[in-house]
Design a protein around this motif. Structure first.
Motif, PDB file in Angstrom:
ATOM      1  N   THR A 103       0.832  -1.195   0.000  1.00  0.00           N
ATOM      2  CA  THR A 103       0.000   0.000   0.000  1.00  0.00           C
ATOM      3  C   THR A 103       0.871   1.251   0.000  1.00  0.00           C
ATOM      4  OG1 THR A 103      -1.885   1.093   1.052  1.00  0.00           O
ATOM      5  CG2 THR A 103      -0.214   0.181   2.515  1.00  0.00           C
ATOM      6  N   LYS A 104       0.285   2.352  -0.384  1.00  0.00           N
ATOM      7  CA  LYS A 104       0.982   3.630  -0.370  1.00  0.00           C
ATOM      8  C   LYS A 104       1.154   4.079   1.077  1.00  0.00           C
ATOM      9  CE  LYS A 104       0.150   5.005  -4.967  1.00  0.00           C
ATOM     10  NZ  LYS A 104       1.186   4.233  -5.560  1.00  0.00           N
ATOM     11  N   LEU A 105       2.202   4.857   1.294  1.00  0.00           N
ATOM     12  CA  LEU A 105       2.585   5.282   2.625  1.00  0.00           C
ATOM     13  C   LEU A 105       3.030   6.733   2.573  1.00  0.00           C
ATOM     14  CD1 LEU A 105       3.465   4.299   5.558  1.00  0.00           C
ATOM     15  CD2 LEU A 105       5.706   3.930   4.535  1.00  0.00           C
TER      16      LEU A 105
ATOM     17  N   SER B 160      -2.160   4.500   3.330  1.00  0.00           N
ATOM     18  CA  SER B 160      -3.261   4.794   2.412  1.00  0.00           C
ATOM     19  C   SER B 160      -4.235   3.637   2.299  1.00  0.00           C
ATOM     20  CB  SER B 160      -2.718   5.109   1.018  1.00  0.00           C
ATOM     21  OG  SER B 160      -1.939   6.274   1.052  1.00  0.00           O
ATOM     22  N   GLN B 161      -5.430   3.959   1.910  1.00  0.00           N
ATOM     23  CA  GLN B 161      -6.480   2.971   1.653  1.00  0.00           C
ATOM     24  C   GLN B 161      -6.862   3.061   0.185  1.00  0.00           C
ATOM     25  OE1 GLN B 161      -7.183   0.978   4.180  1.00  0.00           O
ATOM     26  NE2 GLN B 161      -5.794   2.182   5.412  1.00  0.00           N
ATOM     27  N   PRO B 162      -7.232   2.059  -0.497  1.00  0.00           N
ATOM     28  CA  PRO B 162      -7.272   0.665  -0.054  1.00  0.00           C
ATOM     29  C   PRO B 162      -5.891   0.012  -0.116  1.00  0.00           C
ATOM     30  CG  PRO B 162      -8.028   0.802  -2.297  1.00  0.00           C
ATOM     31  CD  PRO B 162      -7.745   2.217  -1.841  1.00  0.00           C
ATOM     32  N   ILE B 163      -5.786  -1.088   0.548  1.00  0.00           N
ATOM     33  CA  ILE B 163      -4.555  -1.863   0.595  1.00  0.00           C
ATOM     34  C   ILE B 163      -4.685  -3.011  -0.398  1.00  0.00           C
ATOM     35  CG2 ILE B 163      -3.160  -3.385   2.057  1.00  0.00           C
ATOM     36  CD1 ILE B 163      -3.971  -1.614   4.441  1.00  0.00           C
ATOM     37  N   ALA B 164      -3.685  -3.164  -1.271  1.00  0.00           N
ATOM     38  CA  ALA B 164      -3.669  -4.301  -2.195  1.00  0.00           C
ATOM     39  C   ALA B 164      -3.200  -5.529  -1.421  1.00  0.00           C
ATOM     40  CB  ALA B 164      -2.723  -4.020  -3.355  1.00  0.00           C
TER      41      ALA B 164
END
Length: 139
Positions: free
Chosen positions: A77-79, A89-93
């Motif tokens: 996920t993005k941070l 960040s949401q959503p998480i892959a």
């Protein structure tokens, strides 16, 4: 008078540089693999939640993304990291393997609540505001 003003300016510049270096050093310490050893708010024993594999996080500079394992599935996920502040960040892959128990869900729910972090020695503490919600050991 000029000497006093010059000394004050040098002192201010030095203090500002030291504070900037501390922030940079702190985020650099974040780099690497971390394994969960504590999670708050769970009524089940830690080893009962994670009998086989403990969740892990992997941070790489420039800290725009975090990946890891939820104890069952891999995720990414993005941070956002700014000083000691951290936002996931949401959503998480995440992969879609079926997982027994509630360990994975507890970990992922708590990860979404993180607002900051601290590092002391080989311990990474993730915080929600000023409350420690998860702790990790450097692998």
């Amino acid at each position: 008078m000029k000497k006093i003003i010059t000394l004050i300016l040098i002192a201010i510049s030095t203090l500002t540089a030291c504070n900037t270096m501390k922030k940079g050093q702190s985020s650099e310490k974040l780099t690497g693999n971390w394994e969960l050893n504590y999670i708050t708010g769970v009524r089940i024993a830690f080893n009962g939640l994670y009998p086989d594999t403990k969740p892990s996080l992997n941070f790489k500079a420039p800290f725009k993304e975090v990946s890891g394992n939820s104890s069952c599935n891999g995720f990414s996920t993005k941070l956002e990291v700014n000083g000691n502040k951290m936002t996931v960040s949401q959503p998480i892959a995440i992969t879609m393997r079926h997982c027994e128990g509630e360990g994975e869900q507890r970990f992922m729910d708590m990860l979404k609540k993180v607002t900051a972090y601290s590092i002391e020695g080989n311990t990474l503490t993730l915080l929600q505001d000023d409350i420690a919600v998860m702790k990790f050991t450097k692998k």
